[in-house]
Design an enzyme around this catalytic site. Structure first.
Site, short mmCIF file in Angstrom:
data_model
loop_
_atom_site.label_atom_id
_atom_site.label_comp_id
_atom_site.label_asym_id
_atom_site.label_seq_id
_atom_site.Cartn_x
_atom_site.Cartn_y
_atom_site.Cartn_z
N GLY A 1 -6.21 5.23 -9.49
CA GLY A 1 -6.43 6.24 -10.44
C GLY A 1 -6.33 5.72 -11.84
O GLY A 1 -6.21 6.57 -12.86
N ASP B 1 0.86 -1.24 -0.17
CA ASP B 1 -0.23 0.09 0.13
C ASP B 1 0.93 1.33 -0.08
O ASP B 1 1.76 1.53 1.07
CB ASP B 1 -1.00 -0.15 1.28
N ASN C 1 -10.72 -7.96 -1.52
CA ASN C 1 -10.06 -7.49 0.08
C ASN C 1 -11.41 -7.80 0.94
O ASN C 1 -12.56 -8.18 0.43
CB ASN C 1 -10.04 -6.02 -0.08
N ASP D 1 -13.59 -3.89 -2.34
CA ASP D 1 -13.47 -3.65 -0.84
C ASP D 1 -14.88 -3.66 -0.27
O ASP D 1 -15.68 -2.78 -0.18
CB ASP D 1 -12.99 -2.16 -1.00
#
Length: 544
Positions: A326, A239, A463, A398
């Site tokens: 992005g 990360d 995740n 997520d």
């Protein structure tokens, strides 16, 4: 050019699709210089030619035709001059492919390239480290031994009596497929040597310096007793975030909170991205993933530090690199519009093999569902997949748990859970989130996974906000529900704290890979310990 310099020069046919930087870096690491093909005459004049085909079959053939390279390539190969094709560079040698609705190839090898059969229950694309069954001795593969090499493809060629004189090695994935070909001085591999670690560098050396490479007998088919076949991948995740000074650092937190507690409240710094990526390559990580979690993301192509991280990492990390954060369309301050495809292309050129799309995938699926499942080709998933292939597109999901008393209380996909809710609820579903987990949407994880597969994604990074940083194991119920709902590979993420957590998720679900971050960063669990545990548990894992 001086004759001595020319002796260490290889010509590279880079037609601009996908990550060829890693091939360049591998060639340079072996002490060779590169001459790029700029016209058909450069192919004819090459002493050694490497063709790293990346992307979709139809797109590649169109570009080769437009640039006038097709006949020059065929003439070069038919003259038995030193040639090495990689991945698509192997497939294009065949008569044609099912990809892109059916395409004609160069017709040098009998047979067609076909899609893997998803009805056999194996995830497609075929992604990861697999064994080779060598049919003949060769300098190209002589130093590989029983080490696995890295594949990433949805289409494959099948060995037949008609092409048997070409087939150098095969591999197994729901049936035997062509892994390497050779006739005379012409070689090609379906696997990526530039992403196959030390074994892959040995393959490239075998092509570049055959006179210095002994042709040894093929290794025993039993793999020295270890579990054979496609290995379960162990992925190291970094990360990456800009700290308060503007420097990119590797960070980690619980439930996505990456700031230190106490008076400073600074972004937690666990190391520098390039250095950690190199360490994980040395320690045996099968892939390295960079997730850029910096919040601003208003100008992705202006994110020069992250692009530079990829460039530097790819110089010494010869396993696949994924980057997320992005990857979307945007308009800059001057009003110039950039498509998601243009953004992704810059990351590929900088060294990424795959791009990961997060929040924008959720928005795309919301529109897809609202339109009754219609596709218009405008989403980032569709654009990138069409040009670079499904295997280049990873969707990062997520989700967080939402408990309900009964399945009929929600339109979403539920499971009966072994972990009851705060009010004793026996069922749950997983709500997808955006903006780094800060905002929930009315889409569940299974819904999203099915939709992105239909839109053209090739892999899912799954995740789990509830489990992130807890160290008590992956969410088995979530991973099982999603991996059973799709035919593309699923990477389990969030919650690993011990080697046993990896074997558990592989035994109990269809996950193709498992990812961890904090336990590797803090050296709590070595990657080698995870691999050794998997192999001792009968789960194939790459150990060299």
């Amino acid at each position: 050019m001086h004759a001595a310099a020319r002796e260490r020069e290889v010509t590279l046919l880079d037609y601009g699709a996908g990550n060829v930087r890693s091939v360049r870096n591998a060639i340079k690491k072996l002490g060779w210089t590169i001459k790029d093909v700029e016209c058909a005459a450069d192919i004819a004049n090459a002493d050694k030619l490497i063709f790293p085909g990346v992307g979709a079959f139809g797109q590649a053939m169109t570009i080769l035709e437009q640039r006038g390279y097709t006949q020059a390539l065929k003439d070069y190969i038919q003259a038995d001059r030193p040639f090495f094709g990689i991945c698509l560079g192997l497939q294009l040698l065949f008569e044609g492919s099912e990809e892109n609705g059916g395409c004609q190839g160069m017709g040098l090898i009998p047979g067609a390239v076909t899609h893997f059969d998803v009805t056999k229950g194996l995830p497609v694309p075929h992604i990861g480290w697999n064994d080779l069954l060598q049919k003949h001795p060769s300098t190209l593969l002589s130093q590989v031994g029983d080490r696995r090499v890295y594949f990433v493809h949805s289409y494959h060629a099948t060995p037949t009596p008609q092409n048997s004189e070409w087939v150098l090695a095969t591999s197994e994935y729901g049936g035997e497929f062509v892994a390497a070909v050779r006739r005379g001085n012409v070689y090609a591999t379906q696997f990526h040597p530039e992403k196959s670690g030390a074994a892959g560098l040995d393959v490239l050396r075998g092509f570049l310096e055959p006179e210095a490479t002994a042709a040894l007998p093929a290794p025993a088919a039993d793999g020295n007793g270890r579990p054979r076949g496609l290995a379960k991948r162990v992925i190291a995740c970094l990360d990456v975030r800009a700290n308060d000074s503007g420097d990119l650092v590797v960070t980690k937190g619980d439930q996505y909170d990456v700031r230190e507690t106490g008076s400073t409240g600074e972004v937690r710094n666990l190391g520098m991205p390039v250095e950690l990526a190199g360490r994980y390559f040395d320690e045996g990580a099968d892939e390295v993933t960079f997730l850029n979690i910096t919040g601003f993301r208003d100008f992705p192509l202006g994110d020069l530090p992250m692009l530079e991280v990829l460039r530097q990492a790819s110089e010494g990390v010869f396993v696949p690199l994924t980057v997320g954060g992005g990857i979307r369309e945007f308009t800059d301050s001057s009003g110039k519009h950039y498509s998601a495809l243009q953004v992704a292309a810059e990351y590929f050129r900088s060294g990424a093999d795959k791009v990961s799309i997060g929040s924008d995938a959720v928005y795309a699926v919301e529109a897809y569902l609202a339109g009754g499942g219609a596709k218009d080709g405008s989403t980032a998933i569709e654009q990138i997949s069409r040009v670079y292939g499904a295997q280049a597109v990873v969707i990062s999901i997520d989700p967080r748990r939402v408990y309900v008393a009964a399945p009929e209380d929600t339109p979403h996909h539920t499971v009966k859970t072994s972990k009851p809710g705060p009010k004793g609820e026996q069922y749950c579903w997983w709500q997808c989130t955006v903006k780094g987990g800060r905002e929930g949407r009315d889409v569940d994880a299974v819904q999203l996974a099915k939709a992105v597969e239909d839109l053209g994604a090739g892999e899912i990074l799954l995740n789990c906000i509830d489990n992130d940083g807890v160290g008590q194991g992956f969410d088995i119920e979530l991973t099982d529900a999603v991996s059973a709902a799709v035919t593309i590979p699923v990477i389990a993420s969030s919650g690993a704290g011990a080697p046993e957590h990896f074997s558990e998720v592989f035994h109990k679900t269809r996950a193709a890979a498992a990812l961890a971050a904090g336990i590797f960063h803090r050296r709590e669990v070595p990657i080698s310990a995870v691999k050794a545990h998997l192999n001792s548990s009968g789960i194939p894992a790459r150990t060299a």
